[in-house]
Write an enzyme that holds these catalytic residues in place. Sequence first.
Site, PDB file in Angstrom:
ATOM      1  N   ASN A  39      -2.055   2.505   5.604  1.00  0.00           N
ATOM      2  CA  ASN A  39      -0.955   1.524   5.124  1.00  0.00           C
ATOM      3  C   ASN A  39      -0.692   0.599   6.305  1.00  0.00           C
ATOM      4  O   ASN A  39      -0.498   1.145   7.288  1.00  0.00           O
ATOM      5  CB  ASN A  39       0.246   1.841   4.402  1.00  0.00           C
ATOM      6  CG  ASN A  39       1.299   0.876   4.075  1.00  0.00           C
ATOM      7  OD1 ASN A  39       0.994  -0.160   4.024  1.00  0.00           O
ATOM      8  ND2 ASN A  39       2.399   1.360   4.359  1.00  0.00           N
ATOM      9  N   GLY A  40      -1.023  -0.544   6.417  1.00  0.00           N
ATOM     10  CA  GLY A  40      -0.884  -1.373   7.450  1.00  0.00           C
ATOM     11  C   GLY A  40      -1.727  -2.305   7.707  1.00  0.00           C
ATOM     12  O   GLY A  40      -2.905  -2.684   6.949  1.00  0.00           O
ATOM     13  N   LYS A  62      13.806 -15.238  -7.886  1.00  0.00           N
ATOM     14  CA  LYS A  62      13.864 -14.346  -9.120  1.00  0.00           C
ATOM     15  C   LYS A  62      12.755 -14.978 -10.319  1.00  0.00           C
ATOM     16  O   LYS A  62      12.189 -14.256 -10.634  1.00  0.00           O
ATOM     17  CB  LYS A  62      15.055 -14.126  -9.786  1.00  0.00           C
ATOM     18  CG  LYS A  62      15.929 -13.287  -9.008  1.00  0.00           C
ATOM     19  CD  LYS A  62      15.560 -11.847  -8.835  1.00  0.00           C
ATOM     20  CE  LYS A  62      14.731 -11.422  -7.566  1.00  0.00           C
ATOM     21  NZ  LYS A  62      15.332 -11.473  -6.542  1.00  0.00           N
ATOM     22  N   TRP A  80      -2.573  -2.671  -1.715  1.00  0.00           N
ATOM     23  CA  TRP A  80      -2.389  -4.125  -1.792  1.00  0.00           C
ATOM     24  C   TRP A  80      -3.241  -4.790  -0.632  1.00  0.00           C
ATOM     25  O   TRP A  80      -3.304  -4.495   0.373  1.00  0.00           O
ATOM     26  CB  TRP A  80      -0.720  -4.537  -1.328  1.00  0.00           C
ATOM     27  CG  TRP A  80      -0.393  -5.801  -1.658  1.00  0.00           C
ATOM     28  CD1 TRP A  80       0.046  -6.478  -2.699  1.00  0.00           C
ATOM     29  CD2 TRP A  80      -0.331  -6.860  -0.580  1.00  0.00           C
ATOM     30  NE1 TRP A  80       0.301  -7.554  -2.367  1.00  0.00           N
ATOM     31  CE2 TRP A  80       0.020  -8.028  -1.097  1.00  0.00           C
ATOM     32  CE3 TRP A  80      -0.749  -6.706   0.791  1.00  0.00           C
ATOM     33  CZ2 TRP A  80       0.474  -9.117  -0.254  1.00  0.00           C
ATOM     34  CZ3 TRP A  80      -0.466  -7.904   1.616  1.00  0.00           C
ATOM     35  CH2 TRP A  80       0.052  -9.029   0.927  1.00  0.00           C
ATOM     36  N   GLU A 100      18.159 -18.211  -4.580  1.00  0.00           N
ATOM     37  CA  GLU A 100      17.802 -16.765  -4.859  1.00  0.00           C
ATOM     38  C   GLU A 100      17.382 -16.853  -6.152  1.00  0.00           C
ATOM     39  O   GLU A 100      16.338 -16.082  -6.795  1.00  0.00           O
ATOM     40  CB  GLU A 100      19.011 -15.817  -4.644  1.00  0.00           C
ATOM     41  CG  GLU A 100      18.900 -14.503  -5.457  1.00  0.00           C
ATOM     42  CD  GLU A 100      17.619 -13.599  -4.987  1.00  0.00           C
ATOM     43  OE1 GLU A 100      16.967 -14.202  -3.922  1.00  0.00           O
ATOM     44  OE2 GLU A 100      17.136 -12.654  -5.545  1.00  0.00           O
ATOM     45  N   CYS A 130       0.823  -1.159   0.153  1.00  0.00           N
ATOM     46  CA  CYS A 130       0.006   0.082  -0.057  1.00  0.00           C
ATOM     47  C   CYS A 130       0.939   1.365  -0.092  1.00  0.00           C
ATOM     48  O   CYS A 130       1.713   1.196   0.901  1.00  0.00           O
ATOM     49  CB  CYS A 130      -1.038   0.018   1.211  1.00  0.00           C
ATOM     50  SG  CYS A 130      -2.288  -1.051   1.278  1.00  0.00           S
ATOM     51  N   GLU A 157       8.841 -15.342  -9.171  1.00  0.00           N
ATOM     52  CA  GLU A 157       8.191 -14.016  -8.870  1.00  0.00           C
ATOM     53  C   GLU A 157       7.843 -13.341 -10.181  1.00  0.00           C
ATOM     54  O   GLU A 157       6.698 -12.807 -10.206  1.00  0.00           O
ATOM     55  CB  GLU A 157       8.674 -13.288  -7.585  1.00  0.00           C
ATOM     56  CG  GLU A 157       9.890 -12.652  -8.299  1.00  0.00           C
ATOM     57  CD  GLU A 157      10.511 -11.846  -6.870  1.00  0.00           C
ATOM     58  OE1 GLU A 157       9.779 -11.161  -6.090  1.00  0.00           O
ATOM     59  OE2 GLU A 157      11.820 -11.677  -7.044  1.00  0.00           O
ATOM     60  N   LYS A 207       6.251  -4.478  -3.338  1.00  0.00           N
ATOM     61  CA  LYS A 207       7.334  -4.078  -2.804  1.00  0.00           C
ATOM     62  C   LYS A 207       7.240  -3.565  -1.463  1.00  0.00           C
ATOM     63  O   LYS A 207       6.277  -3.051  -0.978  1.00  0.00           O
ATOM     64  CB  LYS A 207       7.897  -3.084  -3.654  1.00  0.00           C
ATOM     65  CG  LYS A 207       9.572  -2.751  -3.487  1.00  0.00           C
ATOM     66  CD  LYS A 207      10.546  -3.481  -4.355  1.00  0.00           C
ATOM     67  CE  LYS A 207      11.754  -3.209  -4.290  1.00  0.00           C
ATOM     68  NZ  LYS A 207      12.608  -4.282  -4.592  1.00  0.00           N
ATOM     69  N   HIS A 230      18.507 -36.999  -2.909  1.00  0.00           N
ATOM     70  CA  HIS A 230      17.753 -37.507  -1.798  1.00  0.00           C
ATOM     71  C   HIS A 230      16.233 -37.067  -2.115  1.00  0.00           C
ATOM     72  O   HIS A 230      15.359 -36.893  -1.070  1.00  0.00           O
ATOM     73  CB  HIS A 230      18.188 -36.727  -0.412  1.00  0.00           C
ATOM     74  CG  HIS A 230      19.561 -36.830  -0.195  1.00  0.00           C
ATOM     75  ND1 HIS A 230      19.768 -38.389   0.314  1.00  0.00           N
ATOM     76  CD2 HIS A 230      20.605 -36.265  -0.148  1.00  0.00           C
ATOM     77  CE1 HIS A 230      21.053 -38.218   0.559  1.00  0.00           C
ATOM     78  NE2 HIS A 230      21.799 -37.037   0.041  1.00  0.00           N
ATOM     79  N   ARG A 279       3.979  -0.338  -4.719  1.00  0.00           N
ATOM     80  CA  ARG A 279       4.006  -0.672  -3.447  1.00  0.00           C
ATOM     81  C   ARG A 279       2.587  -1.479  -3.187  1.00  0.00           C
ATOM     82  O   ARG A 279       2.182  -2.244  -2.119  1.00  0.00           O
ATOM     83  CB  ARG A 279       3.793   0.358  -2.334  1.00  0.00           C
ATOM     84  CG  ARG A 279       5.171   1.257  -2.408  1.00  0.00           C
ATOM     85  CD  ARG A 279       4.962   2.177  -0.946  1.00  0.00           C
ATOM     86  NE  ARG A 279       4.609   1.638   0.295  1.00  0.00           N
ATOM     87  CZ  ARG A 279       5.478   1.302   1.146  1.00  0.00           C
ATOM     88  NH1 ARG A 279       6.754   1.421   0.749  1.00  0.00           N
ATOM     89  NH2 ARG A 279       5.075   0.953   2.209  1.00  0.00           N
TER      90      ARG A 279
HETATM   91  C1  F6R Z   1      12.242 -10.576  -4.115  1.00  0.00           C
HETATM   92  C2  F6R Z   1      12.113  -9.777  -2.982  1.00  0.00           C
HETATM   93  C3  F6R Z   1      11.773  -9.959  -1.835  1.00  0.00           C
HETATM   94  C4  F6R Z   1      12.503  -9.112  -0.739  1.00  0.00           C
HETATM   95  C5  F6R Z   1      11.881  -9.253   0.617  1.00  0.00           C
HETATM   96  C6  F6R Z   1      12.617  -8.301   1.639  1.00  0.00           C
HETATM   97  O1  F6R Z   1      12.856 -10.404  -5.269  1.00  0.00           O
HETATM   98  O2  F6R Z   1      12.306  -8.576  -3.653  1.00  0.00           O
HETATM   99  O3  F6R Z   1      11.877 -11.163  -1.481  1.00  0.00           O
HETATM  100  O4  F6R Z   1      13.593  -9.141  -0.612  1.00  0.00           O
HETATM  101  O5  F6R Z   1      10.435  -8.906   0.555  1.00  0.00           O
HETATM  102  O6  F6R Z   1      12.846  -7.087   1.449  1.00  0.00           O
HETATM  103  P1  F6R Z   1      13.404  -6.125   2.076  1.00  0.00           P
HETATM  104  O7  F6R Z   1      14.868  -6.212   1.360  1.00  0.00           O
HETATM  105  O8  F6R Z   1      13.237  -4.675   1.402  1.00  0.00           O
HETATM  106  O9  F6R Z   1      13.547  -6.177   3.421  1.00  0.00           O
END
Ligand code: F6R
Length: 594
Positions: A100-101, A476, A74, A472, A2, A479, A589, A495, A27
């Site tokens: 937001n929250g 990537k 969101w 990782e 949000c 998502e 984000k 395993h 966001r």
């Molecule tokens: C994946 C991604 C998320 C963030 C996670 C932590 O590409 O971006 O997994 O890494 O939400 O976010 P921060 O680093 O802002 O604490």
Amino acid sequence: MCGIVGYIGDTVAAPVIFESLKRLEYRGYDSYGFATLHNNEFFVKKDKGKISDASFESFPEMLPGFMGVGHSRWATHGIPSEENSHPHLDCKGNFLVVHNGIIENYQELKSELKRNGHTFKSDTDTEIIPHLIEEFAELGFEEAVKEAVGRLKGRYAIVALSRNSDKMIGVRRGSPLIVGIKDSDKREYFLASDIPAFLDHTNNVMYLDDDEMVIIDKNKRSIKFHNLEGKEDVEKRLINIGWEAGQAEKNGFEHFMLKEIMEQKDTIMRALSQDEKSIESMAKEINNAFGTFFTGCGTAGNVCLAGEYIFSKVAGKHINFTVSSEFPNYHHFLTDRTLLIAVSQSGETADVLEAIESAKKKGVKIISLVNVMGSSLDRKSDYSFLINAGPEKAVASTKAATSQLALITLLAYACAGKLNEGKRLLIETASKVNDMLNPRYEKHIRRLAKKIHRKDNLYIIGRSLNYPMALESAIKIQEVSYIHAQGFAGGELKHGPLALIDKGTPCIALVAEDEVKNDVISNAMEIKSRGGYIIGVAPENNEVFDYWIRVPDVGDASPIVNIIPVQILAYHLAVLRGCNPDYPKNLAKSVTVK
Ligand code: F6R
């Protein structure tokens, strides 16, 4: 998670809010809304969908006035719909709130308010806030907001307006809220969840702390901060955050994700520009601590796990990694001699903040690696290193991750008493990344994406420093392209996961010129023998690879160079599958809810 904005100035507010909201869309992007206040009347517009898909031509007529608020949602409580979009109003339409929250006790408050005769139009937790303000209306706007937020439990940031006041009130508890101030003829004020919202106008900011309220008066053009516990007029410093508007724009790239991947040409070097004395003194802290932990979430968590391997290999030190959401369940042996290193791009991730808060209760010292200056994590840490990656707007973290990796590697070398050696290695790595990121390299990876973009499953293996990068890589790819991707330690294949391999299943092997190279190649062989299509990310070609992506040999910095081609692959898989890599479904984000 949000985005909220507020504006007071001399410009018609609605277009300013509209543009600010577009900049905060990363966001949350399932619905939006905005409202202005003019001649004691609210003008509200809200809808389902993305703000960037909306267009408005007649703002001044539709939403007149020089003050207003906006929200990009969101969904947490209630489906994305016009009714559930913010702002929300009280019964009489006198108070209006964006939020937001999460309000954890909203159900009990809603029942109480219903008993008192309030009627609700949405399924959101937010809507209780304007109704609570209404309950206390006779105390005046400021006091009513103070009383209302006194009833709330949870983490939140809100901005509230009253139809009968020229004041805009913001309150923060656990979710970000920042004031931007532009000194033109008369001061203009911005309130936002994140700095890019107003970066076009100003990079001078004032930060609200938790349990603080900001009151901006449109007529007097004044601003004051109150502590909710009663202390009036908290002093604030105006801080220039040094970011420029262009850094938060796409600058000719089709997506933020690709722009940010390409920025790694510079960002790794910027992560290294740290004060050497601070690095040395942090290394001393780590060496002297009785137990050091890493914590972070998602990509930052994978960086932490890589850090665990890097510290073990380079400095012979055991640092334990625990994902932040689990850290508070793992506190029994923390003492005031423990050190916690928290890694976060945004510095606002709720799970990370909860982790450090639980550790602080035990007297644990907090060091953070963070990108956003002035973020909650930055301010709550005993010491924080800024990674200097500039605004990261794509939901998928790319440049922040490699900057975090570079800084952790530097710290590990400093702990081993080899800071200069570490610096040399990382400067050389940054220069090799600069060579890698050319159009030919990207084309080569896009060609691979074309071959595999219709596959349903993809697996990634790595060992040692590159095992966390296999995890990782999976994040990537999942998502942004929605392909089911999973990362494994190479040795774990036999395993269980080998059963997943069919003819043509794409598998990425992350290889470095290190002591586990031959083992990873053997694991790749085992996959190939079962029909797998092997993509080698490696400094040297090998007969087991069906497709080879070359990476430079950079020793202990191999996680940095091995993840970059996978970031590019994930991006192109997304685009070829018709997905917008900047706005993955269901994600947002900066995850400011638990
Ligand atoms: C994946 C991604 C998320 C963030 C996670 C932590 O590409 O971006 O997994 O890494 O939400 O976010 P921060 O680093 O802002 O604490």
